[in-house]
Design an enzyme around this catalytic site. Structure first.
Site, PDB file in Angstrom:
ATOM      1  N   SER A  13       0.776  -1.199   0.065  1.00  0.00           N
ATOM      2  CA  SER A  13      -0.016   0.028   0.083  1.00  0.00           C
ATOM      3  C   SER A  13       0.725   1.362   0.081  1.00  0.00           C
ATOM      4  O   SER A  13       2.225   1.328   0.376  1.00  0.00           O
ATOM      5  CB  SER A  13      -0.955   0.174   1.284  1.00  0.00           C
ATOM      6  OG  SER A  13      -1.525   1.304   1.585  1.00  0.00           O
ATOM      7  N   TYR A  16      -1.532  -0.620  10.330  1.00  0.00           N
ATOM      8  CA  TYR A  16      -1.719  -0.849   9.002  1.00  0.00           C
ATOM      9  C   TYR A  16      -0.569  -0.309   8.327  1.00  0.00           C
ATOM     10  O   TYR A  16       0.327  -1.208   7.411  1.00  0.00           O
ATOM     11  CB  TYR A  16      -3.041  -0.189   8.409  1.00  0.00           C
ATOM     12  CG  TYR A  16      -3.268  -0.514   7.022  1.00  0.00           C
ATOM     13  CD1 TYR A  16      -3.583  -1.535   6.610  1.00  0.00           C
ATOM     14  CD2 TYR A  16      -2.937   0.369   5.903  1.00  0.00           C
ATOM     15  CE1 TYR A  16      -3.608  -2.171   5.197  1.00  0.00           C
ATOM     16  CE2 TYR A  16      -3.133   0.221   4.373  1.00  0.00           C
ATOM     17  CZ  TYR A  16      -3.566  -1.080   4.279  1.00  0.00           C
ATOM     18  OH  TYR A  16      -3.913  -1.432   3.051  1.00  0.00           O
TER      19      TYR A  16
HETATM   20  N1  LIG Z   1      -8.853  -1.003  -0.917  1.00  0.00           N
HETATM   21  C1  LIG Z   1      -7.715  -0.176  -0.725  1.00  0.00           C
HETATM   22  O1  LIG Z   1      -7.971   1.148  -0.649  1.00  0.00           O
HETATM   23  C2  LIG Z   1      -6.335  -0.739  -0.691  1.00  0.00           C
HETATM   24  C3  LIG Z   1      -5.264   0.413  -0.910  1.00  0.00           C
HETATM   25  C4  LIG Z   1      -3.945  -0.158  -0.673  1.00  0.00           C
HETATM   26  C5  LIG Z   1      -3.871  -1.535  -0.382  1.00  0.00           C
HETATM   27  N2  LIG Z   1      -4.698  -2.515  -0.235  1.00  0.00           N
HETATM   28  C6  LIG Z   1      -4.500  -3.745   0.065  1.00  0.00           C
HETATM   29  O2  LIG Z   1      -5.151  -4.710  -1.090  1.00  0.00           O
HETATM   30  C7  LIG Z   1      -5.444  -5.804  -0.551  1.00  0.00           C
HETATM   31  C8  LIG Z   1      -6.987  -6.332  -0.916  1.00  0.00           C
HETATM   32  O3  LIG Z   1      -7.805  -5.658  -0.179  1.00  0.00           O
HETATM   33  P1  LIG Z   1      -9.079  -5.243  -0.679  1.00  0.00           P
HETATM   34  O4  LIG Z   1      -9.011  -3.469  -0.714  1.00  0.00           O
HETATM   35  O5  LIG Z   1      -9.382  -5.957  -1.902  1.00  0.00           O
HETATM   36  O6  LIG Z   1     -10.203  -5.435   0.539  1.00  0.00           O
HETATM   37  P2  LIG Z   1     -11.343  -6.533   0.602  1.00  0.00           P
HETATM   38  O7  LIG Z   1     -12.335  -6.399  -0.326  1.00  0.00           O
HETATM   39  O8  LIG Z   1     -11.609  -6.428   2.022  1.00  0.00           O
HETATM   40  O9  LIG Z   1     -10.258  -7.926   0.715  1.00  0.00           O
HETATM   41  C9  LIG Z   1      -9.426  -8.377   1.592  1.00  0.00           C
HETATM   42  C10 LIG Z   1      -9.416  -9.882   1.660  1.00  0.00           C
HETATM   43  O10 LIG Z   1      -8.521 -10.376   2.536  1.00  0.00           O
HETATM   44  C11 LIG Z   1      -9.147 -11.533   2.948  1.00  0.00           C
HETATM   45  N3  LIG Z   1      -8.554 -11.952   4.230  1.00  0.00           N
HETATM   46  C12 LIG Z   1      -8.787 -10.892   5.460  1.00  0.00           C
HETATM   47  N4  LIG Z   1      -8.492 -11.452   6.487  1.00  0.00           N
HETATM   48  C13 LIG Z   1      -7.871 -12.629   6.083  1.00  0.00           C
HETATM   49  C14 LIG Z   1      -7.361 -13.858   6.655  1.00  0.00           C
HETATM   50  N5  LIG Z   1      -7.040 -13.962   8.186  1.00  0.00           N
HETATM   51  N6  LIG Z   1      -6.917 -14.965   5.960  1.00  0.00           N
HETATM   52  C15 LIG Z   1      -7.275 -14.962   4.653  1.00  0.00           C
HETATM   53  N7  LIG Z   1      -7.777 -14.122   4.044  1.00  0.00           N
HETATM   54  C16 LIG Z   1      -8.040 -12.762   4.774  1.00  0.00           C
HETATM   55  C17 LIG Z   1     -10.475 -11.356   3.052  1.00  0.00           C
HETATM   56  O11 LIG Z   1     -11.426 -12.433   3.347  1.00  0.00           O
HETATM   57  P3  LIG Z   1     -12.858 -12.358   3.896  1.00  0.00           P
HETATM   58  O12 LIG Z   1     -13.999 -11.744   3.158  1.00  0.00           O
HETATM   59  O13 LIG Z   1     -13.046 -13.845   4.550  1.00  0.00           O
HETATM   60  O14 LIG Z   1     -12.686 -11.146   5.148  1.00  0.00           O
HETATM   61  C18 LIG Z   1     -10.554 -10.502   1.601  1.00  0.00           C
HETATM   62  O15 LIG Z   1     -11.047 -11.541   0.767  1.00  0.00           O
HETATM   63  C19 LIG Z   1      -4.982  -5.684   0.976  1.00  0.00           C
HETATM   64  O16 LIG Z   1      -3.730  -6.209   1.129  1.00  0.00           O
HETATM   65  C20 LIG Z   1      -5.077  -4.387   1.230  1.00  0.00           C
HETATM   66  O17 LIG Z   1      -4.331  -3.961   2.272  1.00  0.00           O
HETATM   67  C21 LIG Z   1      -6.116  -2.013  -0.421  1.00  0.00           C
END
Ligand SMILES: NC(=O)c1ccc[n+]([C@@H]2O[C@H](COP(=O)([O-])OP(=O)(O)OC[C@H]3O[C@@H](n4cnc5c(N)ncnc54)[C@H](OP(=O)(O)O)[C@@H]3O)[C@@H](O)[C@H]2O)c1
Length: 290
Positions: free
Chosen positions: A137, A150
């Site tokens: 991120s 985070y």
């Molecule tokens: N969205 C943003 O603005 C943003 C910006 C920068 C970086 N990111 C990074 O992008 C990545 C994906 O995030 P996203 O934005 O797509 O959010 P998201 O839709 O909330 O997806 C997160 C995923 O991680 C899974 N997860 C959470 N805890 C877990 C665990 N203990 N074991 C296995 N899986 C787990 C969730 O599964 P469940 O549904 O079972 O909880 C979900 O599939 C993350 O690493 C995040 O830090 C996101």
């Protein structure tokens, strides 16, 4: 057929990644935590005639990780790429957020990728090739108020990845980190909800600001499909780079932060008080550094 193992595919970037890789001819092992999400992915794959295999796995459980990777290897015999995508964000202040929440964030965002990568590396070494992609991120590079665990988890992941890269390039394995800004997934919505519920008296004003900022930004993030396409591009690159900002916001912020002197950088981070942080704050900070 090339194969990829992607964690956290129930929603957001992970789900988009699973779809993009599958549509581009990869055999995809897509991890989720529950059977409902596994069924939803399997139904999508059946409709697309895609080689997508849901794997039920929590990245904080070593036994499940070992089993998940073995399951994939039993089917594909090899893994060409790993995308460590699963992640969580828990907002709160450094002082008041319970230590158990700090630990939870580190367990998922830092030790999760460490576990999965260690499970996959013996096979990649044996193959003499592999791509390991960490979804980091912008928060790894800029420490925002209310997001200390985070930022810490992603910064730790990036530096550990930099070390790993220099250990495994001799085996034909490339390690890359991807740094998105705000992406329109469930994550920013959840952060906003958590901030609304946090009425922590000593920091109430700051938390209100952060909540207003997150509400103003809701729905304005990058399309997760664009990030997914970048993941595919990295997996296919003959010699992937180490660091990839993902999306317009990430490129702009990184360019501006790199050009700022120390007071400018400080002003930039402090401008989080503005509800238009990334846009207004950024231009104010750039002006003040001139
Ligand atoms: N969205 C943003 O603005 C943003 C910006 C920068 C970086 N990111 C990074 O992008 C990545 C994906 O995030 P996203 O934005 O797509 O959010 P998201 O839709 O909330 O997806 C997160 C995923 O991680 C899974 N997860 C959470 N805890 C877990 C665990 N203990 N074991 C296995 N899986 C787990 C969730 O599964 P469940 O549904 O079972 O909880 C979900 O599939 C993350 O690493 C995040 O830090 C996101």
């Amino acid at each position: 057929m090339e194969s990829v193992f992607i964690t956290g595919c129930s929603s957001g970037i992970g789900r988009a990644g699973a779809m993009v890789f599958a549509r581009n001819g990869y055999r995809v092992f897509a991890t989720v935590r529950n059977s409902g999400d596994a069924e939803s992915l399997a139904n999508w794959a059946a409709g697309q005639h895609a080689a997508l295999h849901p794997v039920i796995m929590d990245v904080t459980e070593s036994d499940q990780v070992a089993r998940g990777v073995q399951e994939a290897l039993a089917v594909a015999g090899r893994l060409d790429a790993l995308v460590n995508n699963a992640g969580i964000a828990v907002p709160g202040t450094f002082e008041r957020l319970p230590l158990s929440e700090w630990e939870r964030v580190m367990q998922v965002n830092f030790f999760g990728p460490v576990r999965v990568t260690r499970a996959v590396l013996p096979q990649m070494r044996k193959q003499g090739s592999g791509r390991i992609i960490m979804v980091s991120s912008l928060s790894a590079l800029v420490g925002l108020p209310g997001m200390a665990p985070y930022s810490a988890s992603k910064a730790a992941l990036e530096l550990a990845s930099e070390s790993l890269r220099l250990e495994v390039d001799r085996f034909g394995i490339f390690v890359s980190v991807v740094e998105p800004g705000v992406v329109a997934t469930a994550m920013p919505v959840k952060i906003s909800g958590d901030l609304a519920a946090t009425g922590d008296p000593p920091y109430a004003e700051l938390l209100r600001h952060l909540h207003a900022q997150s509400v103003a930004g809701t729905g304005r993030g990058e399309d997760p499909m664009r990030v997914a396409e970048l993941l595919l591009e990295i997996a296919r690159a003959p010699k992937p780079a180490f660091r990839y900002p993902a999306g317009r916001q990430a490129h702009e912020v990184l360019k501006a932060v790199a050009a700022l002197d120390a007071p400018g950088r400080d002003a930039f981070i402090r401008s989080v008080d503005s509800t238009e942080w990334w846009s207004e704050g950024l231009s104010k900070a750039v002006k003040s550094s001139k």
